[in-house]
Design a protein around this motif. Structure first.
Motif, PDB file in Angstrom:
ATOM      1  N   UNK A 180     -28.324 -17.033   6.770  1.00  0.00           N
ATOM      2  CA  UNK A 180     -28.690 -15.950   6.726  1.00  0.00           C
ATOM      3  C   UNK A 180     -28.534 -14.358   5.768  1.00  0.00           C
ATOM      4  N   UNK A 181     -27.494 -14.298   4.931  1.00  0.00           N
ATOM      5  CA  UNK A 181     -27.215 -13.252   4.257  1.00  0.00           C
ATOM      6  C   UNK A 181     -27.757 -13.817   2.891  1.00  0.00           C
ATOM      7  N   UNK A 182     -28.472 -15.137   2.284  1.00  0.00           N
ATOM      8  CA  UNK A 182     -29.555 -15.528   1.652  1.00  0.00           C
ATOM      9  C   UNK A 182     -30.205 -16.725   1.848  1.00  0.00           C
ATOM     10  N   UNK A 183     -31.139 -16.350   2.479  1.00  0.00           N
ATOM     11  CA  UNK A 183     -31.851 -17.171   2.853  1.00  0.00           C
ATOM     12  C   UNK A 183     -32.971 -17.586   1.696  1.00  0.00           C
ATOM     13  N   UNK A 184     -33.265 -16.967   0.697  1.00  0.00           N
ATOM     14  CA  UNK A 184     -33.680 -17.305  -0.918  1.00  0.00           C
ATOM     15  C   UNK A 184     -32.866 -18.317  -1.442  1.00  0.00           C
TER      16      UNK A 184
ATOM     17  N   UNK B 136     -24.222  -5.140   4.599  1.00  0.00           N
ATOM     18  CA  UNK B 136     -25.300  -5.175   3.960  1.00  0.00           C
ATOM     19  C   UNK B 136     -25.295  -6.861   2.981  1.00  0.00           C
ATOM     20  N   UNK B 137     -26.174  -7.548   2.952  1.00  0.00           N
ATOM     21  CA  UNK B 137     -25.856  -8.825   2.102  1.00  0.00           C
ATOM     22  C   UNK B 137     -26.159  -8.012   1.098  1.00  0.00           C
ATOM     23  N   UNK B 138     -26.087  -8.498  -0.609  1.00  0.00           N
ATOM     24  CA  UNK B 138     -26.461  -8.503  -1.595  1.00  0.00           C
ATOM     25  C   UNK B 138     -26.148 -10.155  -2.661  1.00  0.00           C
ATOM     26  N   UNK B 139     -27.024 -10.477  -3.294  1.00  0.00           N
ATOM     27  CA  UNK B 139     -26.780 -11.977  -3.532  1.00  0.00           C
ATOM     28  C   UNK B 139     -27.597 -11.495  -5.290  1.00  0.00           C
ATOM     29  N   UNK B 140     -26.797 -13.572  -5.661  1.00  0.00           N
ATOM     30  CA  UNK B 140     -27.203 -13.297  -7.398  1.00  0.00           C
ATOM     31  C   UNK B 140     -25.881 -12.363  -8.409  1.00  0.00           C
ATOM     32  N   UNK B 141     -24.757 -13.028  -9.126  1.00  0.00           N
ATOM     33  CA  UNK B 141     -23.314 -12.308  -9.527  1.00  0.00           C
ATOM     34  C   UNK B 141     -23.522 -11.056 -10.180  1.00  0.00           C
ATOM     35  N   UNK B 142     -24.835 -11.141 -11.241  1.00  0.00           N
ATOM     36  CA  UNK B 142     -24.825 -10.156 -12.195  1.00  0.00           C
ATOM     37  C   UNK B 142     -24.948  -8.899 -11.046  1.00  0.00           C
ATOM     38  N   UNK B 143     -26.149  -9.250 -10.277  1.00  0.00           N
ATOM     39  CA  UNK B 143     -27.256  -7.902  -9.497  1.00  0.00           C
ATOM     40  C   UNK B 143     -26.038  -7.896  -9.042  1.00  0.00           C
ATOM     41  N   UNK B 144     -25.027  -8.309  -8.111  1.00  0.00           N
ATOM     42  CA  UNK B 144     -24.235  -7.682  -7.684  1.00  0.00           C
ATOM     43  C   UNK B 144     -22.804  -6.944  -8.305  1.00  0.00           C
TER      44      UNK B 144
ATOM     45  N   UNK C 284     -22.548 -13.905  -2.122  1.00  0.00           N
ATOM     46  CA  UNK C 284     -23.094 -12.941  -1.137  1.00  0.00           C
ATOM     47  C   UNK C 284     -22.026 -11.642  -1.283  1.00  0.00           C
ATOM     48  N   UNK C 285     -22.379 -10.631  -1.848  1.00  0.00           N
ATOM     49  CA  UNK C 285     -20.991  -9.435  -0.774  1.00  0.00           C
ATOM     50  C   UNK C 285     -21.483  -8.930  -0.017  1.00  0.00           C
ATOM     51  N   UNK C 286     -21.294  -9.545   1.419  1.00  0.00           N
ATOM     52  CA  UNK C 286     -21.598  -8.245   2.117  1.00  0.00           C
ATOM     53  C   UNK C 286     -21.298  -6.800   2.399  1.00  0.00           C
TER      54      UNK C 286
ATOM     55  N   UNK D   8     -33.812  -5.605  -8.338  1.00  0.00           N
ATOM     56  CA  UNK D   8     -33.272  -6.105  -9.137  1.00  0.00           C
ATOM     57  C   UNK D   8     -33.492  -7.502  -8.979  1.00  0.00           C
ATOM     58  N   UNK D   9     -32.995  -7.772  -7.594  1.00  0.00           N
ATOM     59  CA  UNK D   9     -32.891  -9.421  -6.582  1.00  0.00           C
ATOM     60  C   UNK D   9     -34.499  -9.771  -7.404  1.00  0.00           C
ATOM     61  N   UNK D  10     -35.054  -9.428  -6.930  1.00  0.00           N
ATOM     62  CA  UNK D  10     -36.315  -9.796  -6.365  1.00  0.00           C
ATOM     63  C   UNK D  10     -37.253  -9.907  -7.953  1.00  0.00           C
TER      64      UNK D  10
END
Lengths: 222, 230
Positions: A46-50, A62-70, A56-58, B98-100
Protein backbone atom coordinates in the motif's frame (compact mmCIF):
# COMPACT_ATOMS: atom_id res chain seq x y z
CA UNK A 1 2.29 17.17 18.24
CA UNK A 2 3.54 13.61 18.79
CA UNK A 3 5.31 12.40 15.69
CA UNK A 4 4.63 8.88 14.50
CA UNK A 5 7.55 7.40 12.61
CA UNK A 6 7.61 3.89 11.23
CA UNK A 7 10.34 2.37 9.10
CA UNK A 8 9.52 -0.60 6.92
CA UNK A 9 12.81 -2.43 6.38
CA UNK A 10 14.57 -5.78 6.62
CA UNK A 11 17.16 -6.92 9.17
CA UNK A 12 19.99 -6.70 6.64
CA UNK A 13 19.24 -4.11 3.98
CA UNK A 14 21.83 -1.31 3.93
CA UNK A 15 19.17 0.94 2.35
CA UNK A 16 16.93 0.42 5.37
CA UNK A 17 19.87 1.13 7.67
CA UNK A 18 20.42 4.49 5.92
CA UNK A 19 17.01 5.56 7.15
CA UNK A 20 17.25 4.37 10.75
CA UNK A 21 20.76 5.81 11.13
CA UNK A 22 19.47 9.17 9.90
CA UNK A 23 16.61 9.09 12.40
CA UNK A 24 19.06 8.17 15.19
CA UNK A 25 21.42 11.01 14.22
CA UNK A 26 18.46 13.41 14.53
CA UNK A 27 17.50 11.94 17.91
CA UNK A 28 14.10 10.79 16.64
CA UNK A 29 12.02 7.92 18.05
CA UNK A 30 10.70 5.44 15.52
CA UNK A 31 9.30 1.92 15.20
CA UNK A 32 10.83 -0.66 12.87
CA UNK A 33 8.48 -2.90 10.94
CA UNK A 34 10.49 -5.84 9.68
CA UNK A 35 9.45 -7.10 6.27
CA UNK A 36 9.90 -10.52 4.74
CA UNK A 37 10.55 -9.73 1.09
CA UNK A 38 9.36 -13.17 0.02
CA UNK A 39 6.03 -12.39 1.63
CA UNK A 40 5.47 -8.65 1.43
CA UNK A 41 2.95 -7.15 3.80
CA UNK A 42 -0.18 -5.35 2.62
CA UNK A 43 1.20 -2.29 4.38
CA UNK A 44 4.34 -2.30 2.21
CA UNK A 45 2.36 -2.82 -0.98
CA UNK A 46 0.00 0.00 0.00
CA UNK A 47 2.78 2.41 0.91
CA UNK A 48 5.10 1.62 -2.02
CA UNK A 49 2.88 0.53 -4.91
CA UNK A 50 5.37 1.71 -7.55
CA UNK A 51 8.42 -0.32 -6.49
CA UNK A 52 7.04 -2.58 -3.71
CA UNK A 53 10.43 -2.23 -1.99
CA UNK A 54 11.86 -1.30 1.37
CA UNK A 55 12.73 1.03 2.95
CA UNK A 56 9.62 3.10 3.42
CA UNK A 57 9.45 5.82 6.03
CA UNK A 58 5.91 6.45 7.25
CA UNK A 59 5.60 9.84 8.96
CA UNK A 60 2.22 10.42 10.61
CA UNK A 61 0.68 8.00 8.13
CA UNK A 62 2.34 9.49 5.04
CA UNK A 63 4.80 7.24 3.16
CA UNK A 64 8.11 8.33 1.67
CA UNK A 65 9.99 5.85 -0.53
CA UNK A 66 13.52 5.50 -1.95
CA UNK A 67 16.24 5.72 0.67
CA UNK A 68 18.09 8.80 -0.63
CA UNK A 69 14.77 10.65 -1.04
CA UNK A 70 13.97 9.65 2.55
CA UNK A 71 17.33 10.99 3.82
CA UNK A 72 16.61 14.35 2.19
CA UNK A 73 13.09 14.35 3.65
CA UNK A 74 14.43 13.68 7.14
CA UNK A 75 16.98 16.49 6.73
CA UNK A 76 14.35 18.90 5.36
CA UNK A 77 11.86 18.15 8.14
CA UNK A 78 14.10 18.09 11.24
CA UNK A 79 16.71 20.83 11.32
CA UNK A 80 18.87 19.56 14.21
CA UNK A 81 22.11 17.80 13.32
CA UNK A 82 22.10 18.60 9.57
CA UNK A 83 23.00 15.63 7.38
CA UNK A 84 23.68 17.47 4.13
CA UNK A 85 26.29 20.24 3.93
CA UNK A 86 24.86 23.78 4.04
CA UNK A 87 26.99 25.07 1.16
CA UNK A 88 25.15 24.53 -2.17
CA UNK A 89 28.26 23.26 -3.97
CA UNK A 90 29.13 20.80 -1.20
CA UNK A 91 25.50 19.64 -1.20
CA UNK A 92 25.71 19.02 -4.93
CA UNK A 93 28.93 17.04 -4.45
CA UNK A 94 27.41 14.92 -1.67
CA UNK A 95 24.41 14.11 -3.86
CA UNK A 96 26.64 13.41 -6.85
CA UNK A 97 28.82 10.89 -4.98
CA UNK A 98 25.84 9.20 -3.30
CA UNK A 99 24.36 8.61 -6.75
CA UNK A 100 27.72 7.43 -8.07
CA UNK A 101 27.87 4.95 -5.20
CA UNK A 102 24.46 3.49 -6.05
CA UNK A 103 24.56 3.71 -9.85
CA UNK A 104 28.20 2.88 -10.65
CA UNK A 105 30.26 1.71 -7.69
CA UNK A 106 27.89 -0.87 -6.25
CA UNK A 107 27.09 -2.50 -9.62
CA UNK A 108 30.82 -2.75 -10.36
CA UNK A 109 31.40 -4.43 -6.99
CA UNK A 110 28.51 -6.79 -7.62
CA UNK A 111 30.02 -7.70 -10.98
CA UNK A 112 33.12 -8.89 -9.15
CA UNK A 113 31.01 -10.78 -6.64
CA UNK A 114 28.62 -12.64 -8.90
CA UNK A 115 31.20 -13.93 -11.37
CA UNK A 116 34.34 -16.00 -11.60
CA UNK A 117 37.46 -16.15 -13.74
CA UNK A 118 38.14 -13.46 -16.31
CA UNK A 119 34.75 -11.78 -15.83
CA UNK A 120 35.45 -11.50 -12.13
CA UNK A 121 38.91 -10.03 -12.72
CA UNK A 122 37.40 -7.37 -14.98
CA UNK A 123 34.65 -6.63 -12.46
CA UNK A 124 37.17 -6.25 -9.65
CA UNK A 125 39.38 -3.97 -11.77
CA UNK A 126 36.42 -1.69 -12.58
CA UNK A 127 35.37 -1.63 -8.92
CA UNK A 128 38.88 -0.68 -7.82
CA UNK A 129 38.96 2.11 -10.39
CA UNK A 130 35.68 3.45 -8.99
CA UNK A 131 36.92 3.15 -5.40
CA UNK A 132 39.87 5.40 -6.23
CA UNK A 133 37.45 8.30 -6.73
CA UNK A 134 36.03 7.65 -3.25
CA UNK A 135 39.45 7.42 -1.59
CA UNK A 136 40.19 10.97 -2.79
CA UNK A 137 37.03 12.30 -1.15
CA UNK A 138 38.29 11.36 2.31
CA UNK A 139 41.52 13.35 2.11
CA UNK A 140 41.95 15.22 5.40
CA UNK A 141 38.66 13.91 6.77
CA UNK A 142 37.57 11.32 9.27
CA UNK A 143 34.13 11.01 7.72
CA UNK A 144 32.75 12.06 4.33
CA UNK A 145 30.75 14.62 6.33
CA UNK A 146 33.92 15.98 8.00
CA UNK A 147 34.26 15.48 11.74
CA UNK A 148 30.85 13.90 12.04
CA UNK A 149 28.77 11.40 10.11
CA UNK A 150 26.67 13.03 7.40
CA UNK A 151 24.54 12.24 4.37
CA UNK A 152 27.36 10.80 2.30
CA UNK A 153 28.56 8.55 5.14
CA UNK A 154 25.03 7.18 5.43
CA UNK A 155 24.81 6.85 1.64
CA UNK A 156 28.09 4.89 1.61
CA UNK A 157 27.20 2.82 4.66
CA UNK A 158 26.67 -0.21 2.44
CA UNK A 159 30.41 -0.19 1.69
CA UNK A 160 31.21 -0.73 5.37
CA UNK A 161 28.39 -3.24 5.57
CA UNK A 162 28.84 -5.57 2.64
CA UNK A 163 32.22 -5.18 0.93
CA UNK A 164 34.20 -7.27 3.41
CA UNK A 165 31.48 -9.92 3.30
CA UNK A 166 31.60 -10.08 -0.49
CA UNK A 167 35.40 -10.17 -0.37
CA UNK A 168 35.37 -13.13 2.00
CA UNK A 169 32.80 -15.15 0.08
CA UNK A 170 34.09 -14.48 -3.45
CA UNK A 171 37.75 -14.56 -2.42
CA UNK A 172 38.45 -11.17 -3.94
CA UNK A 173 40.25 -8.15 -2.52
CA UNK A 174 38.70 -4.76 -3.18
CA UNK A 175 39.72 -2.58 -0.25
CA UNK A 176 43.25 -3.36 0.84
CA UNK A 177 44.69 -1.05 3.48
CA UNK A 178 47.70 -0.16 1.35
CA UNK A 179 45.80 1.04 -1.74
CA UNK A 180 42.87 2.46 0.21
CA UNK A 181 44.13 3.61 3.62
CA UNK A 182 41.44 6.29 3.95
CA UNK A 183 38.49 4.09 3.03
CA UNK A 184 39.86 1.37 5.32
CA UNK A 185 40.05 3.83 8.21
CA UNK A 186 36.59 5.17 7.39
CA UNK A 187 35.06 1.69 7.42
CA UNK A 188 36.46 1.17 10.89
CA UNK A 189 35.40 4.61 12.16
CA UNK A 190 31.91 4.26 10.71
CA UNK A 191 31.17 0.73 11.82
CA UNK A 192 32.37 1.33 15.38
CA UNK A 193 30.56 4.66 15.81
CA UNK A 194 28.12 4.46 18.74
CA UNK A 195 25.19 5.60 16.56
CA UNK A 196 25.98 2.90 14.02
CA UNK A 197 27.23 -0.24 15.68
CA UNK A 198 24.12 -1.16 17.70
CA UNK A 199 22.08 -1.71 14.55
CA UNK A 200 24.85 -3.50 12.66
CA UNK A 201 23.47 -6.73 11.14
CA UNK A 202 25.28 -9.81 12.51
CA UNK A 203 28.17 -10.85 10.29
CA UNK A 204 27.50 -14.59 10.33
CA UNK A 205 23.92 -14.06 9.17
CA UNK A 206 25.12 -11.69 6.46
CA UNK A 207 27.65 -14.24 5.20
CA UNK A 208 24.95 -16.90 5.07
CA UNK A 209 22.63 -14.54 3.23
CA UNK A 210 25.14 -13.38 0.64
CA UNK A 211 26.38 -16.93 -0.02
CA UNK A 212 22.79 -17.87 -0.80
CA UNK A 213 22.37 -14.83 -3.08
CA UNK A 214 25.58 -15.65 -4.97
CA UNK A 215 24.83 -19.32 -5.58
CA UNK A 216 22.33 -19.08 -8.46
CA UNK A 217 24.74 -16.83 -10.39
CA UNK A 218 27.52 -19.38 -10.12
CA UNK A 219 25.22 -22.23 -11.07
CA UNK A 220 24.27 -20.30 -14.22
CA UNK A 221 27.89 -20.14 -15.22
CA UNK A 222 28.59 -23.83 -14.69
CA UNK B 1 34.34 38.90 -25.18
CA UNK B 2 32.98 38.86 -21.65
CA UNK B 3 33.68 35.69 -19.73
CA UNK B 4 30.53 34.38 -18.17
CA UNK B 5 30.55 33.26 -14.57
CA UNK B 6 28.03 30.55 -15.43
CA UNK B 7 28.49 28.15 -18.31
CA UNK B 8 26.27 25.28 -19.41
CA UNK B 9 27.87 22.60 -21.55
CA UNK B 10 25.69 20.38 -23.70
CA UNK B 11 23.11 20.30 -26.45
CA UNK B 12 19.37 20.95 -26.28
CA UNK B 13 18.86 17.65 -28.08
CA UNK B 14 19.53 16.10 -24.67
CA UNK B 15 16.55 16.18 -22.31
CA UNK B 16 18.96 16.31 -19.38
CA UNK B 17 20.58 19.48 -20.71
CA UNK B 18 17.07 20.92 -21.28
CA UNK B 19 16.44 20.56 -17.55
CA UNK B 20 19.44 22.68 -16.63
CA UNK B 21 18.63 25.29 -19.27
CA UNK B 22 15.02 25.68 -18.09
CA UNK B 23 16.19 26.09 -14.49
CA UNK B 24 18.65 28.81 -15.51
CA UNK B 25 15.90 30.54 -17.51
CA UNK B 26 13.48 30.40 -14.57
CA UNK B 27 16.00 32.16 -12.39
CA UNK B 28 17.05 34.57 -15.18
CA UNK B 29 20.68 33.55 -14.75
CA UNK B 30 22.97 35.04 -17.38
CA UNK B 31 25.07 32.24 -18.74
CA UNK B 32 27.09 31.03 -21.66
CA UNK B 33 25.69 28.02 -23.45
CA UNK B 34 28.57 25.98 -24.85
CA UNK B 35 27.20 23.67 -27.52
CA UNK B 36 28.62 20.14 -27.30
CA UNK B 37 27.48 17.35 -29.60
CA UNK B 38 26.35 14.18 -27.83
CA UNK B 39 28.59 12.01 -29.95
CA UNK B 40 31.26 14.61 -30.66
CA UNK B 41 34.81 14.33 -29.36
CA UNK B 42 34.80 16.05 -26.01
CA UNK B 43 36.95 19.07 -25.20
CA UNK B 44 39.55 19.13 -22.42
CA UNK B 45 37.27 21.45 -20.43
CA UNK B 46 34.42 18.96 -20.74
CA UNK B 47 36.50 15.95 -19.71
CA UNK B 48 38.16 17.84 -16.88
CA UNK B 49 34.77 18.98 -15.61
CA UNK B 50 33.13 15.57 -15.64
CA UNK B 51 35.92 13.01 -15.43
CA UNK B 52 33.68 10.46 -13.73
CA UNK B 53 30.85 10.15 -16.27
CA UNK B 54 32.07 12.26 -19.23
CA UNK B 55 28.45 13.21 -19.88
CA UNK B 56 26.31 16.31 -20.32
CA UNK B 57 24.95 18.55 -18.90
CA UNK B 58 27.78 20.17 -17.01
CA UNK B 59 27.18 23.45 -15.21
CA UNK B 60 30.32 25.41 -14.50
CA UNK B 61 29.85 28.12 -11.87
CA UNK B 62 32.98 30.18 -11.43
CA UNK B 63 35.51 27.42 -11.87
CA UNK B 64 33.49 24.67 -10.21
CA UNK B 65 31.68 22.04 -12.26
CA UNK B 66 28.39 20.49 -11.18
CA UNK B 67 27.16 17.37 -12.97
CA UNK B 68 23.97 15.29 -13.17
CA UNK B 69 20.88 17.20 -14.35
CA UNK B 70 18.68 16.90 -11.26
CA UNK B 71 21.61 17.80 -9.01
CA UNK B 72 22.27 20.84 -11.22
CA UNK B 73 18.61 21.94 -11.00
CA UNK B 74 18.69 21.69 -7.20
CA UNK B 75 21.98 23.60 -7.11
CA UNK B 76 20.55 26.39 -9.27
CA UNK B 77 17.48 26.56 -7.00
CA UNK B 78 19.64 26.95 -3.89
CA UNK B 79 22.21 29.40 -5.26
CA UNK B 80 19.78 31.77 -7.00
CA UNK B 81 17.39 31.68 -4.06
CA UNK B 82 15.74 35.04 -4.79
CA UNK B 83 14.23 33.82 -8.08
CA UNK B 84 11.06 31.70 -8.44
CA UNK B 85 11.24 28.60 -6.27
CA UNK B 86 11.83 25.33 -8.14
CA UNK B 87 11.68 22.66 -5.40
CA UNK B 88 8.41 22.66 -3.41
CA UNK B 89 8.79 24.36 -0.03
CA UNK B 90 6.92 21.69 1.92
CA UNK B 91 9.25 18.76 2.78
CA UNK B 92 6.66 16.11 1.92
CA UNK B 93 5.78 17.70 -1.43
CA UNK B 94 9.50 17.96 -2.07
CA UNK B 95 9.99 14.25 -1.32
CA UNK B 96 7.16 13.35 -3.71
CA UNK B 97 8.70 15.50 -6.46
CA UNK B 98 12.13 13.91 -5.89
CA UNK B 99 10.61 10.42 -5.89
CA UNK B 100 8.92 10.90 -9.27
CA UNK B 101 11.93 12.62 -10.81
CA UNK B 102 14.10 9.66 -9.79
CA UNK B 103 11.47 7.27 -11.19
CA UNK B 104 11.63 9.03 -14.54
CA UNK B 105 15.40 8.62 -14.72
CA UNK B 106 15.69 5.16 -13.18
CA UNK B 107 12.79 3.52 -14.97
CA UNK B 108 10.50 5.46 -17.24
CA UNK B 109 12.68 7.14 -19.87
CA UNK B 110 14.54 3.91 -20.52
CA UNK B 111 11.25 2.11 -21.09
CA UNK B 112 9.78 4.62 -23.53
CA UNK B 113 13.01 4.68 -25.54
CA UNK B 114 12.79 0.90 -25.70
CA UNK B 115 9.51 1.31 -27.64
CA UNK B 116 11.60 2.26 -30.67
CA UNK B 117 15.00 0.89 -29.73
CA UNK B 118 14.35 -2.64 -28.51
CA UNK B 119 14.36 -5.61 -30.84
CA UNK B 120 11.29 -7.67 -31.59
CA UNK B 121 7.58 -6.94 -31.30
CA UNK B 122 7.23 -8.53 -27.84
CA UNK B 123 9.91 -6.30 -26.35
CA UNK B 124 8.46 -3.17 -27.96
CA UNK B 125 4.97 -4.06 -26.73
CA UNK B 126 6.22 -4.61 -23.16
CA UNK B 127 8.07 -1.28 -23.30
CA UNK B 128 4.92 0.48 -24.51
CA UNK B 129 2.86 -1.02 -21.67
CA UNK B 130 5.46 0.08 -19.12
CA UNK B 131 5.65 3.55 -20.64
CA UNK B 132 1.89 4.02 -20.56
CA UNK B 133 1.66 2.58 -17.04
CA UNK B 134 4.21 5.15 -15.90
CA UNK B 135 2.17 7.96 -17.42
CA UNK B 136 -0.98 6.73 -15.69
CA UNK B 137 0.93 6.87 -12.39
CA UNK B 138 2.12 10.37 -13.25
CA UNK B 139 -1.44 11.42 -14.11
CA UNK B 140 -2.43 10.41 -10.54
CA UNK B 141 0.63 12.16 -9.15
CA UNK B 142 -0.35 15.28 -11.06
CA UNK B 143 -3.71 15.45 -9.28
CA UNK B 144 -1.96 15.30 -5.90
CA UNK B 145 0.95 17.61 -6.72
CA UNK B 146 -0.84 20.30 -8.71
CA UNK B 147 -3.64 20.80 -6.16
CA UNK B 148 -5.90 22.04 -8.92
CA UNK B 149 -3.33 24.30 -10.59
CA UNK B 150 -1.75 24.10 -14.06
CA UNK B 151 1.56 22.47 -13.15
CA UNK B 152 3.03 19.81 -10.86
CA UNK B 153 4.65 22.77 -9.09
CA UNK B 154 1.31 24.58 -8.71
CA UNK B 155 0.66 27.81 -10.59
CA UNK B 156 4.26 27.97 -11.78
CA UNK B 157 6.52 25.28 -13.21
CA UNK B 158 8.65 23.47 -10.67
CA UNK B 159 11.04 20.57 -10.21
CA UNK B 160 8.81 17.75 -11.41
CA UNK B 161 7.49 19.81 -14.35
CA UNK B 162 11.10 20.26 -15.46
CA UNK B 163 12.02 16.62 -14.74
CA UNK B 164 9.20 15.29 -16.92
CA UNK B 165 8.73 18.16 -19.36
CA UNK B 166 12.26 17.79 -20.72
CA UNK B 167 11.16 14.48 -22.28
CA UNK B 168 8.14 15.85 -24.16
CA UNK B 169 9.81 16.06 -27.57
CA UNK B 170 11.23 12.54 -27.18
CA UNK B 171 7.67 11.43 -26.33
CA UNK B 172 6.38 13.06 -29.52
CA UNK B 173 9.15 11.48 -31.60
CA UNK B 174 8.40 8.03 -30.18
CA UNK B 175 4.66 8.49 -30.78
CA UNK B 176 5.31 9.34 -34.43
CA UNK B 177 7.98 6.70 -35.10
CA UNK B 178 6.12 3.85 -33.40
CA UNK B 179 2.65 5.09 -34.33
CA UNK B 180 1.45 4.98 -30.73
CA UNK B 181 -0.17 7.36 -28.30
CA UNK B 182 1.61 8.00 -25.01
CA UNK B 183 0.30 11.28 -23.58
CA UNK B 184 -3.24 10.74 -24.69
CA UNK B 185 -6.16 13.13 -24.28
CA UNK B 186 -8.49 10.35 -23.14
CA UNK B 187 -6.19 8.22 -20.94
CA UNK B 188 -4.11 11.03 -19.43
CA UNK B 189 -6.18 14.18 -19.91
CA UNK B 190 -4.42 16.20 -17.22
CA UNK B 191 -0.95 15.41 -18.58
CA UNK B 192 -2.20 16.20 -22.08
CA UNK B 193 -3.25 19.70 -20.98
CA UNK B 194 -0.16 20.08 -18.78
CA UNK B 195 2.14 19.30 -21.74
CA UNK B 196 0.56 22.10 -23.78
CA UNK B 197 0.87 24.59 -20.90
CA UNK B 198 4.45 23.53 -20.18
CA UNK B 199 5.66 23.96 -23.75
CA UNK B 200 4.47 27.58 -23.99
CA UNK B 201 5.91 28.66 -20.64
CA UNK B 202 8.38 31.53 -21.01
CA UNK B 203 11.22 29.55 -19.46
CA UNK B 204 10.58 26.60 -21.78
CA UNK B 205 9.40 27.79 -25.18
CA UNK B 206 12.80 28.56 -26.71
CA UNK B 207 14.45 25.54 -25.17
CA UNK B 208 12.67 22.45 -26.49
CA UNK B 209 14.01 21.33 -29.88
CA UNK B 210 11.81 21.06 -32.98
CA UNK B 211 10.24 17.60 -33.27
CA UNK B 212 11.66 17.11 -36.79
CA UNK B 213 15.16 17.93 -35.64
CA UNK B 214 15.06 15.48 -32.73
CA UNK B 215 13.43 12.82 -34.89
CA UNK B 216 16.22 13.12 -37.45
CA UNK B 217 18.79 12.93 -34.67
CA UNK B 218 17.16 9.87 -33.07
CA UNK B 219 16.72 8.16 -36.43
CA UNK B 220 20.32 8.69 -37.45
CA UNK B 221 22.11 8.11 -34.17
CA UNK B 222 19.99 5.44 -32.54
CA UNK B 223 17.55 3.68 -34.83
CA UNK B 224 19.77 3.40 -37.89
CA UNK B 225 22.71 2.24 -35.83
CA UNK B 226 20.50 -0.38 -34.18
CA UNK B 227 19.38 -1.66 -37.58
CA UNK B 228 22.95 -1.80 -38.84
CA UNK B 229 23.84 -4.08 -35.96
CA UNK B 230 21.23 -6.66 -36.94
Amino acid sequence: MAEELNVLRTWSSPWGLRVVYALKMKGLEYETILEDLKNKSDLLLEHNPVYKKIPVLVHNGKPICESLVILEYIDDTWKQCPLLPQDPYERAMARFWAKFGDDKLLPSIRSGFYTRGKEQEEGVATAIGNLKFIEKLLKGKKFFGGDTIGYLDLAFGWMANVISIMEEIAEIKLIDAETFPLISAWINNFSTHPMIKDLWPPRDRMIEKYKAIREPYLRKEA
Amino acid sequence: MASYEVKLLGTLLSPFVIRAKIALNLKSVEHEFMEVGIFAKKSDLFLKSNPVHKKMPILIHGDRPICESLIIVQYIDKVWASGPVILPSDPYDRAIARFWAAYLDDKWFRRIRAIILSQGEEAKKAALEDGIHGLVLLEEAFTKCSKGEKFFGGDKIGYLDIALGCFLVWVRVIEIMANVSLIDESTTPQLFKWAQDFCVDDAVKDVLPETDKLMEFVQFNYVAKLKSRL
